[in-house]
Scaffold this active site. Structure first.
Site, PDB file in Angstrom:
ATOM      1  N   LEU A   1       0.863  -1.173   0.000  1.00 46.71           N
ATOM      2  CA  LEU A   1       0.000   0.000   0.000  1.00 46.71           C
ATOM      3  C   LEU A   1       0.901   1.225   0.000  1.00 46.71           C
ATOM      4  CD1 LEU A   1      -2.725  -0.886   2.677  1.00 46.71           C
ATOM      5  CD2 LEU A   1      -2.987  -0.878   0.199  1.00 46.71           C
ATOM      6  N   ASP A   2       0.592   2.167  -0.857  1.00 48.24           N
ATOM      7  CA  ASP A   2       1.351   3.408  -0.870  1.00 48.24           C
ATOM      8  C   ASP A   2       1.062   4.193   0.395  1.00 48.24           C
ATOM      9  OD1 ASP A   2       2.273   2.812  -3.460  1.00 48.24           O
ATOM     10  OD2 ASP A   2       0.497   3.730  -4.354  1.00 48.24           O
ATOM     11  N   GLN A   3       1.894   5.168   0.665  1.00 48.28           N
ATOM     12  CA  GLN A   3       1.751   5.983   1.873  1.00 48.28           C
ATOM     13  C   GLN A   3       0.367   6.624   1.951  1.00 48.28           C
ATOM     14  OE1 GLN A   3       4.938   8.771   2.364  1.00 48.28           O
ATOM     15  NE2 GLN A   3       3.872   9.941   3.915  1.00 48.28           N
TER      16      GLN A   3
END
Length: 150
Positions: A17-19
Site C-alpha cells: 500500500l502506498d503511503q
C-alpha cells in the site's frame, strides 16, 4: 504494530500500500501462499474504491475497461471491472500489481486519484468492522481457502 514474535518470523507483504493508500494488506511467512497471491500468472483480482478529483465520465470508464497505455510499461492495462458509484467514486478491479497502477490508470484517462482504498485481494475481503491500524489473524476457513490457492 505487530508483536515481536511475528516480526521474527520474516513476515512478507502480499502486495503493498502506498503511503497515501488505505485498505487491506495481507502479511504472511508462507512463501507458497505469497507466490500464489502475487505471481502475475495467477491473475489474482484486487478491488479498489477510488475517489477522483474530477467527475468520472462514461468515456473514462470505457477507456479503463478497454485498456490504457502506462508510461514506461509495455502493453495495455485494463480494468477487469469498473463500476461507478457516484460522480467522483468508482470500484475498480485489476489483476496486475504494477507500481501505482490504479493511480496511473486514472491519470491516463485524464483524471486524478484523491483517495484510494483496497477492499479485496482474491477472495480475501477487508472486514467492515476492522478499524484502521488494526489487524487480525486469518480464521481456519480462510486458511483452508488460502491453502487451495497454493
Amino acid at each position: 504494530m505487530l508483536p515481536a514474535q511475528l516480526i521474527e518470523r520474516s513476515i512478507q507483504c502480499v502486495g503493498r500500500l502506498d503511503q497515501d493508500t488505505t485498505g487491506l494488506l495481507i502479511l504472511t511467512d508462507d512463501g507458497a501462499f505469497l507466490q500464489a497471491l502475487t505471481h502475475p500468472k495467477k491473475h489474482v483480482a484486487k478491488r479498489y474504491l477510488v475517489t477522483t478529483n474530477r467527475p468520472i465520465s462514461d468515456e473514462q470508464i470505457e477507456q479503463l475497461k478497454q485498456g490504457v497505455v502506462l508510461r514506461n510499461e509495455q502493453g495495455i492495462y485494463k480494468a477487469d471491472d469498473c463500476l461507478q458509484l457516484s460522480e467522483n467514486q468508482l470500484v475498480l478491479t485489476i489483476h496486475q500489481g504494477l507500481y501505482h497502477q490504479v493511480k496511473r490508470m486514472i491519470a491516463a484517462v485524464g483524471n486524478h486519484v484523491d483517495a484510494l482504498h483496497r477492499e479485496q485481494i482474491g477472495q480475501f475481503k477487508l472486514p467492515d468492522d476492522l478499524e484502521e491500524d488494526e489487524w487480525i489473524y486469518l480464521n481456519d476457513e480462510q486458511i483452508n481457502q488460502a491453502r487451495q490457492l497454493v
